[in-house]
Design an enzyme around this catalytic site. Structure first.
Site, PDB file in Angstrom:
ATOM      1  N   LYS A   1       0.863  -1.188   0.000  1.00 12.77           N
ATOM      2  CA  LYS A   1       0.000   0.000   0.000  1.00 12.77           C
ATOM      3  C   LYS A   1       0.897   1.234   0.000  1.00 12.77           C
ATOM      4  CE  LYS A   1      -4.078   0.777   2.057  1.00 12.77           C
ATOM      5  NZ  LYS A   1      -5.134   0.793   1.036  1.00 12.77           N
TER       6      LYS A   1
HETATM    7  N1  PMP Z   1      -7.458  -3.351  -2.876  1.00 14.43           N
HETATM    8  C1  PMP Z   1      -7.007  -2.086  -2.818  1.00 14.43           C
HETATM    9  C2  PMP Z   1      -6.342  -1.502  -4.015  1.00 14.43           C
HETATM   10  C3  PMP Z   1      -7.177  -1.333  -1.647  1.00 14.43           C
HETATM   11  O1  PMP Z   1      -6.742  -0.070  -1.585  1.00 14.43           O
HETATM   12  C4  PMP Z   1      -7.825  -1.914  -0.536  1.00 14.43           C
HETATM   13  C5  PMP Z   1      -8.040  -1.114   0.723  1.00 14.43           C
HETATM   14  N2  PMP Z   1      -6.939  -1.214   1.588  1.00 14.43           N
HETATM   15  C6  PMP Z   1      -8.275  -3.242  -0.638  1.00 14.43           C
HETATM   16  C7  PMP Z   1      -8.066  -3.920  -1.830  1.00 14.43           C
HETATM   17  C8  PMP Z   1      -8.944  -3.922   0.516  1.00 14.43           C
HETATM   18  O2  PMP Z   1      -8.034  -4.195   1.551  1.00 14.43           O
HETATM   19  P1  PMP Z   1      -8.498  -4.261   3.070  1.00 14.43           P
HETATM   20  O3  PMP Z   1      -9.660  -5.186   3.132  1.00 14.43           O
HETATM   21  O4  PMP Z   1      -7.318  -4.775   3.826  1.00 14.43           O
HETATM   22  O5  PMP Z   1      -8.889  -2.874   3.442  1.00 14.43           O
END
Ligand code: PMP
Length: 303
Positions: free
Chosen positions: A156
């Protein structure tokens, strides 16, 4: 967004208006930051943060991938988050840890740039709208491909979200709520900020991380809860046709939680409203994060 009282910055509770940075900050020029999105929920035992430790561990992995030396441990960051929620008197809300390169280098070798760490909290309702959560959203397959993981580590990182932003804006400007991105091979990867699930003939499918999608904690939680509930959840490479022929499609993410998709590229999914397995996923997830379903107590970290 409604400001809260404090923002945590490098160990200090800084008043919201004073949490500013210099315009020469490296991250502003080159996208050299890593971040997380986390949610806190109100439960009968008080405020609980969903998978707080997991998120802070992922933040550490993202920092590691981009060679940013984080001076705060996972424990420091989880403790700071709980203190910040209390200081801001938030019983629920969204938590945004952000680690970024600030001053000390300008140019493409940021080895000497200062690493700053901040945590911001605020109140945030349904990311894709209350109506979207209830009735489902309309999405389009983006003309932008998701960035490949042989060009960027799967992390991220702030800079890589410019790719998601292209897709999201294109979708919204064309009258849709969200974009679905394909990878370089044309396989379904994820939404601009959510993972994707497809239901076909009673089986639940989601793309494997190897296609290039974030290893989302909501994805993991929903897959686990559905399996616990007796459903078959399978990781499989999916293509655009799988979306068109699906009985149900839904998106998962910290911000989006479980959001049904009712239409893709102007084609209704199933009867064009949230299906029974999507609704079950929503029920299981909502009951878990609010502490009503207690099969995974390890996911709730109380403030
Ligand atoms: N894909 C992307 C590109 C994201 O930014 C997120 C949000 N963090 C997710 C998937 C979902 O991840 P999570 O369930 O850990 O928030």
């Amino acid at each position: 967004m409604e400001p809260t009282t404090y923002i945590w910055m490098d160990g200090e509770m800084v008043p919201w208006e004073e949490a500013t940075v210099h315009v020469l900050s490296h991250a502003l020029h080159y996208g050299t930051g890593v971040f997380e999105g986390i949610r806190a929920y109100q439960t009968e035992q008080g405020t609980a943060v969903f998978r707080l430790t997991d998120h802070m561990e992922r933040l550490h992995r993202s920092a590691q991938a981009y060679q940013m030396e984080l001076e705060w441990s996972v424990e420091d960051l989880t403790k700071a988050t709980k203190e910040l929620l209390a200081a801001n008197e938030l019983v629920d809300g969204y938590i945004r840890p952000l680690v970024f390169l600030e001053l000390g280098a300008i140019g493409l070798n940021p080895a000497n740039a200062r690493v700053r760490t901040s945590i911001i909290t605020w109140r945030w309702g349904a990311y894709l709208g209350e109506e979207g959560v209830r009735d489902g959203i309309r999405v389009r397959v983006s003309s932008w491909r998701r960035f490949p993981n042989d060009s960027f580590p799967n992390a991220k990182a702030t800079g890589t979200y410019i790719n998601s932003i292209l897709a999201k804006r294109e979708a919204v400007q064309a009258g849709f709520d969200e974009a679905i991105m394909l990878n370089q091979d044309g396989a379904i990867s994820e939404g601009s900020g959510e993972n994707i699930f497809v239901v076909s003939r009673g089986t639940v499918y989601t793309p494997p991380i190897s296609v290039g999608c974030l290893d989302g904690f909501t994805r993991d939680a929903v897959a686990t809860l559905l399996r616990d509930d007796g459903f078959e959840v399978v990781e499989r490479v999916l293509d655009r046709t799988d979306l068109y022929y699906a009985d149900e499609v839904f998106l998962t993410g910290t911000a989006a939680e479980v959001t049904p998709v009712r239409e893709i590229d102007n084609r209704p999914i199933g009867p064009g409203k949230p299906g029974p397995i999507t609704q079950r996923a929503q029920e299981l997830f909502n009951a878990t994060v609010t502490g009503k379903l207690t099969t995974h107590p390890e996911w709730l970290e109380h403030v």
